[in-house]
Design an enzyme around this catalytic site. Structure first.
Site, short mmCIF file in Angstrom:
data_model
loop_
_atom_site.label_atom_id
_atom_site.label_comp_id
_atom_site.label_asym_id
_atom_site.label_seq_id
_atom_site.Cartn_x
_atom_site.Cartn_y
_atom_site.Cartn_z
N SER A 117 0.83 -1.20 0.00
CA SER A 117 0.00 0.00 0.00
C SER A 117 0.87 1.25 0.00
O SER A 117 1.90 1.30 0.67
CB SER A 117 -0.88 0.00 1.25
OG SER A 117 -1.52 1.27 1.37
N THR A 153 -5.88 1.67 -7.05
CA THR A 153 -7.08 1.31 -6.28
C THR A 153 -8.20 2.31 -6.50
O THR A 153 -8.03 3.51 -6.30
CB THR A 153 -6.74 1.23 -4.79
OG1 THR A 153 -5.82 0.17 -4.61
CG2 THR A 153 -7.97 1.00 -3.94
N ARG A 213 -19.43 7.49 6.12
CA ARG A 213 -19.10 6.08 6.01
C ARG A 213 -20.08 5.28 6.84
O ARG A 213 -20.59 5.76 7.85
CB ARG A 213 -17.69 5.82 6.53
CG ARG A 213 -16.62 6.38 5.67
CD ARG A 213 -15.25 5.99 6.20
NE ARG A 213 -15.03 4.55 6.11
CZ ARG A 213 -13.98 3.94 6.66
NH1 ARG A 213 -13.11 4.63 7.36
NH2 ARG A 213 -13.82 2.66 6.53
N HIS A 261 -13.51 -3.21 -1.80
CA HIS A 261 -12.71 -2.87 -0.62
C HIS A 261 -13.27 -3.58 0.61
O HIS A 261 -13.22 -3.06 1.73
CB HIS A 261 -12.68 -1.35 -0.40
CG HIS A 261 -11.33 -0.83 0.02
ND1 HIS A 261 -10.41 -0.35 -0.86
CD2 HIS A 261 -10.74 -0.74 1.23
CE1 HIS A 261 -9.32 0.05 -0.23
NE2 HIS A 261 -9.50 -0.20 1.06
C1 FMN Z 1 -7.00 -2.90 7.35
C2 FMN Z 1 -7.16 -2.88 5.87
C3 FMN Z 1 -6.37 -2.03 5.12
C4 FMN Z 1 -6.49 -1.98 3.74
N1 FMN Z 1 -5.68 -1.15 3.04
C5 FMN Z 1 -5.75 -1.12 1.69
C6 FMN Z 1 -4.88 -0.31 0.94
O1 FMN Z 1 -4.05 0.40 1.48
N2 FMN Z 1 -5.01 -0.32 -0.41
C7 FMN Z 1 -5.96 -1.09 -1.03
O2 FMN Z 1 -6.02 -1.08 -2.26
N3 FMN Z 1 -6.78 -1.88 -0.35
C8 FMN Z 1 -6.71 -1.92 1.00
N4 FMN Z 1 -7.57 -2.72 1.72
C9 FMN Z 1 -8.61 -3.48 1.02
C10 FMN Z 1 -8.15 -4.88 0.68
O3 FMN Z 1 -7.07 -4.82 -0.22
C11 FMN Z 1 -9.27 -5.68 0.02
O4 FMN Z 1 -9.85 -4.99 -1.03
C12 FMN Z 1 -10.33 -6.01 1.02
O5 FMN Z 1 -9.76 -6.66 2.12
C13 FMN Z 1 -11.43 -6.87 0.43
O6 FMN Z 1 -10.95 -7.95 -0.27
P1 FMN Z 1 -11.36 -8.18 -1.81
O7 FMN Z 1 -10.78 -7.04 -2.57
O8 FMN Z 1 -10.75 -9.48 -2.17
O9 FMN Z 1 -12.85 -8.18 -1.83
C14 FMN Z 1 -7.45 -2.78 3.10
C15 FMN Z 1 -8.25 -3.65 3.85
C16 FMN Z 1 -8.11 -3.70 5.21
C17 FMN Z 1 -8.99 -4.65 6.01
#
Ligand code: FMN
Length: 219
Positions: free
Chosen positions: A9, A57, A66, A179
């Site tokens: 990230s 992203t 939210r 997300h």
């Molecule tokens: C604590 C946390 C931090 C996250 N930080 C980022 C991030 O910095 N960048 C990003 O693209 N997604 C981030 N995500 C989202 C995850 O990459 C992912 O999209 C999400 O866990 C859902 O999974 P899926 O995309 O497989 O549905 C974060 C998720 C969590 C739980």
């Protein structure tokens, strides 16, 4: 993109060089954050550091409210933070040992958003700038694609028409994701969006799930 690739990230707390030293297949994840010059500079650093690809992203949408707030995220480690998080820290003695071993407190700033040698913003400092950046358009994404000559993953596609646009601008992969619904949990689940996206662009682009590491916080 084959096998497993780590996505660092851009809000992560470790410099990309250190993460690539641990895994040379690392992709660098970016948000549409700041000026175009800022974004080009970040891509340059990621390229120089040896990032294998870029993840852009899109699945975090700013809404007026939210559904859920953020969990408490400290901006720095001071006595108040140490006391507050002590109950969680004692369950992770390995982390504590590594922190102690490094001889310094973990740095919770975001080093990959600023030039090397400069102090990066805190998480909420970066978050504020991100919220103040006008939302990304498909023209912006087409421009961004031209700045990166390599694997380019667009994360957060949820509709067939957007999947086609991603293919049109030359994305090499897309991730169907909302997300985790952690911003707006009324958005359709990724698994429900997947079939129509596959039907629209399957065979033209790699389609995959992604999980991006938010912060490699151990020192
Ligand atoms: C604590 C946390 C931090 C996250 N930080 C980022 C991030 O910095 N960048 C990003 O693209 N997604 C981030 N995500 C989202 C995850 O990459 C992912 O999209 C999400 O866990 C859902 O999974 P899926 O995309 O497989 O549905 C974060 C998720 C969590 C739980």
């Amino acid at each position: 993109m084959s096998g497993t690739a780590l996505g660092l990230s851009s809000f992560g707390s470790k410099p990309i060089e250190e993460v690539i030293a641990a895994d040379d297949k690392t992709f660098f994840q970016i948000y549409w954050l700041g000026s175009k010059d800022d974004m080009v500079a970040r891509l340059d650093w990621a390229r120089e550091a040896g990032a294998k690809g870029i993840i852009v992203t899109l699945d975090w949408v700013f809404a007026t409210a939210r559904d859920w707030g953020s969990p408490p995220l400290p901006e720095k480690i001071d006595v108040k933070t140490a006391v507050r998080f002590a109950p969680q820290v004692v369950t992770k003695p390995g982390w504590l040992l590594r922190f102690a071993w490094s001889g310094k407190l973990p740095d919770l700033t975001t080093p990959n958003l600023v030039p090397r040698g400069q102090q990066g913003p805190t998480f909420f400092g970066a978050y504020g700038e991100w919220m103040g950046t006008p939302p990304v358009t498909w023209d912006d994404l087409a421009w961004l694609r031209q700045q990166w000559d390599g694997p380019f993953l667009i994360k957060g596609i949820g509709r067939p028409d957007d999947a086609k646009r991603a293919v049109d601008i030359g994305a090499t992969a897309i991730s169907v994701s909302n997300h985790g619904g952690n911003n707006l949990d009324t958005t359709p689940a990724a698994i429900c969006m997947l079939p129509s996206v596959v039907q629209a662009v399957g065979g033209q682009v790699e389609i995959l799930p992604t999980v991006v590491c938010a912060a490699a916080a151990t020192s």
